[in-house]
Enzyme design. Structure first.
Site, PDB file in Angstrom:
ATOM      1  N   ASP A 239      31.150  47.716 -15.184  1.00  0.00           N
ATOM      2  CA  ASP A 239      32.441  47.025 -15.242  1.00  0.00           C
ATOM      3  C   ASP A 239      32.330  45.725 -16.041  1.00  0.00           C
ATOM      4  OD1 ASP A 239      35.185  46.695 -13.963  1.00  0.00           O
ATOM      5  OD2 ASP A 239      34.232  44.831 -13.312  1.00  0.00           O
ATOM      6  N   GLU A 312      32.101  49.809 -19.674  1.00  0.00           N
ATOM      7  CA  GLU A 312      33.490  49.423 -19.938  1.00  0.00           C
ATOM      8  C   GLU A 312      33.444  48.434 -21.091  1.00  0.00           C
ATOM      9  OE1 GLU A 312      37.513  47.527 -17.978  1.00  0.00           O
ATOM     10  OE2 GLU A 312      35.583  46.624 -17.562  1.00  0.00           O
TER      11      GLU A 312
HETATM   12  C1  NOJ Z   1      37.781  46.085 -15.037  1.00  0.00           C
HETATM   13  C2  NOJ Z   1      38.276  47.026 -13.980  1.00  0.00           C
HETATM   14  O1  NOJ Z   1      38.499  48.288 -14.552  1.00  0.00           O
HETATM   15  C3  NOJ Z   1      39.529  46.395 -13.411  1.00  0.00           C
HETATM   16  O2  NOJ Z   1      40.254  47.292 -12.602  1.00  0.00           O
HETATM   17  C4  NOJ Z   1      39.122  45.164 -12.661  1.00  0.00           C
HETATM   18  O3  NOJ Z   1      40.270  44.499 -12.201  1.00  0.00           O
HETATM   19  C5  NOJ Z   1      38.326  44.218 -13.571  1.00  0.00           C
HETATM   20  N1  NOJ Z   1      37.362  44.884 -14.390  1.00  0.00           N
HETATM   21  C6  NOJ Z   1      37.586  43.220 -12.747  1.00  0.00           C
HETATM   22  O4  NOJ Z   1      36.535  43.841 -12.064  1.00  0.00           O
END
Ligand code: NOJ
Ligand code: CA
Length: 589
Positions: A239, A312
């Site tokens: 993430d 991500e």
């Molecule tokens: C990316 C995640 O996909 C999202 O849902 C989240 O709010 C943020 N990162 C913070 O962790």
């Protein structure tokens, strides 16, 4: 008694029986071990938002047992792996992305024993489980942070990012250290009265950033990774990975200006900053080299095969994406998401898709792209590509790009039945902190997190209790039960595309070359593995189109149709392929 003359014959028979099959077995086992090693290279990964998939204990929240209950369905769909977005204990300020214990399951979602059962049942169906690795921040209710905030001398103090404010006095908290903004609105600094300092949070107030300059943080996260490998997961989706580090000098960011030179105000009413002091610091590569090494070193005995790291990775350019694979000596991610294609264009623009898919072929140093169009942070496909008239045809077109492009494919629960984005219409119904702070300009992400639509019964078969988010009215026709029964449904389209991706070697791993490149209405390409060649055409318009894909290199007297939009005719020849509105044709030369 065996006569002497028969002995050689029996010996040869025994050799054939015991040794030759052994030879075949070893060929088979070579293939199996290649499959285990390379499974991710054309993997089909399915993202589950656990809160919204299936409730099994009637509390209106999805749970781990709800995922286990639908493994046969997912097996029928044909996926290789499930990425579960965070299901760890959490105060749920950001619905699981605020983790208070990285080594357990949130009681609302079940137990570790439920999780182990999920892994075991999934394995029986050859489905792998991947977890979400949230390393930029924890919850403010994590014991690390609860310790950290107690005193400036606490051993956990430097596990987080603490700073004095500006102009602070004994009685006044002054101003935050600089102008950095939270992604979720307003200052990224939160005052903490106990020790009279500010802590940094790139995301929500309840998500303090951990301090990656502290080696103990590196060890803590490697330990967490090993914990889940012991429970049989096969990898992680990392993430917010680009935000691990910030400018140590704490300099202000520049404000973003419009063409008239005025500072742009964001949906939360803040002066927008350019993010250049809080993202994309190069130390992220060192962290990923370290995580990859620890991951590669861990034996994969619970579910044999390569452990895979997905990122991500919303990065500005294809060259930034290329760097996230690392180098052969210092590998980083196996599959950093290519957000350039599926999340960066957001309209049906043939030239843009052609350019970006070609870039994934030529500018990633031969690495495997991870194509993705959808997730829990973005409006679903209907809202970004649909025209309200041809949405299902458009979803067929998008999914064709998703699965027929070289690489791995990642998609989001409910896409396979065409679930529609359904945002709240009243502020009091909003659950996502993004929508709570940003209303009405920013309605948040609830619209893409609504319960999975299983059938046309009450609450779409998701739960017997009131679901945590309302079920969209479209569930009466858009649901798994109806679509699995209809051979022309979007579900069966996804299933057939996935089957082609798994069984046709040109589509599984072959080269990917664009065709008919001046065409501004239709995107066409060829996948080739030796003599096996497959052409794919996708009409990006609501008007019928005809394409001629023959070139001196690409010619065929006949084409064997592998898949085509419902109602389409088989083309007689590669020089005359007819496509209906947003129609798709896939054929073998
Ligand atoms: C990316 C995640 O996909 C999202 O849902 C989240 O709010 C943020 N990162 C913070 O962790
Ligand atoms: Ca439940």
């Amino acid at each position: 008694m065996i006569t002497k003359s028969l002995r050689p014959i029996l010996f040869v028979m025994a050799f054939m029986f015991f040794v030759l099959p052994g030879t075949n077995l070893s060929a088979q086992s070579d293939k199996d071990s290649a499959n285990l090693k390379d499974w991710w290279k054309n993997a089909v990964i399915y993202e589950i938002y656990p809160r919204s998939f299936q409730d099994t204990n009637n509390d209106g929240l999805g749970d781990i047992n709800g995922i286990t209950a639908h493994l046969d369905y997912l097996h029928e769909l044909g996926i290789d792996a499930i990425w579960i977005s965070p299901c760890y204990p959490s105060p749920q300020a950001d619905f699981g992305y605020d983790i208070s214990d990285y080594k357990n399951i949130d009681p609302a979602y079940g137990t570790l024993a439920d999780f182990d059962r999920l892994v075991a049942e999934a394995k029986k169906r050859n489905i792998r489980i991947m977890m979400d690795m949230v390393m930029n921040h924890s919850s403010d209710k994590h014991k690390w942070f609860e310790e950290s905030r107690k005193s400036k001398t606490n051993p956990y103090r430097d596990w987080y990012v603490w700073h004095d404010g500006k102009g602070e006095t004994a009685t006044d908290k002054g101003q935050p250290p600089n102008n950095w903004l939270s992604e979720f609105g307003h200052s990224a600094w939160e005052w903490d009265e106990t020790t009279r300092q500010y802590y940094y949070h790139k995301f929500y107030i309840g998500q303090p950033d951990v301090n990656w300059d502290n080696p103990k943080i590196h060890d803590a996260f490697k330990d967490i990774m090993r914990f889940w490998y012991k429970h049989g997961v096969v990898g992680f989706r990392f993430d917010a990975i680009t935000t691990l580090y910030e400018d140590p000098k704490l300099e202000d960011e520049e404000y973003v200006k419009d063409k008239d030179g005025n500072i742009v105000i964001n949906a939360y009413g803040d002066k927008t900053t350019d993010g250049k002091k809080t993202e994309f610091y190069p130390q992220v590569h060192d962290v990923m080299v370290e995580m990859r090494k620890a991951s590669d070193e861990f034996p994969s005995n619970k579910f044999p095969g390569t452990h895979v790291l997905v990122g991500e990775t919303y990065v500005p350019t294809i060259n930034d994406l290329a760097k996230l694979y690392g180098t052969p000596e210092k590998p980083e991610f196996h599959l950093p998401m290519d957000t350039q294609i599926g999340l960066g264009i957001n309209k049906f623009d043939v030239a843009a898709f052609r350019t970006r898919i070609s870039e994934a072929e030529t500018k990633l140093n031969g690495n495997i792209p991870l194509i993705v169009f959808d997730n829990h942070d973005n409006p679903r496909l209907d809202a970004r590509f649909g025209d309200g008239v041809h949405d299902t045809d458009i979803q067929r077109a998008v999914s064709t790009i998703l699965f027929m492009t070289r690489g791995a494919s990642l998609f989001y629960y409910g896409d396979e039945i065409g679930m529609k984005t359904t945002p709240p219409t009243r502020k009091e119904d909003v659950k996502d902190p993004v929508g709570v702070t940003g209303w009405p300009k920013e309605k948040g992400r609830d619209g893409e997190r609504t319960p999975m639509q299983w059938d046309d019964s009450k609450n779409a078969g998701f739960s017997n209790a009131a679901p945590w988010l309302p079920v969209p009215p479209s569930y009466t026709s858009i649901n798994v039960k109806a679509e699995t029964a209809d051979p022309n449904s979007l579900f069966h389209w996804y299933q057939k595309l996935i089957e082609l991706k798994k069984t046709n070697d040109a589509i599984a791993h072959g080269d990917n070359v664009m065709l008919d490149q001046s065409n501004t209405n239709v995107l066409s390409w060829i996948r080739a593995s030796g003599p096996n060649r497959v052409v794919i055409s996708v009409n990006f318009t609501a008007q019928p189109q005809t394409v001629n894909l023959s070139t001196p290199d690409v010619q065929a007297k006949s084409l064997k149709t592998l898949l085509k939009s419902p109602g389409a005719t088989d083309p007689g020849n590669i020089s005359h392929i007819e496509l209906g509105p947003f129609g798709v044709y896939i054929g073998q030369l």
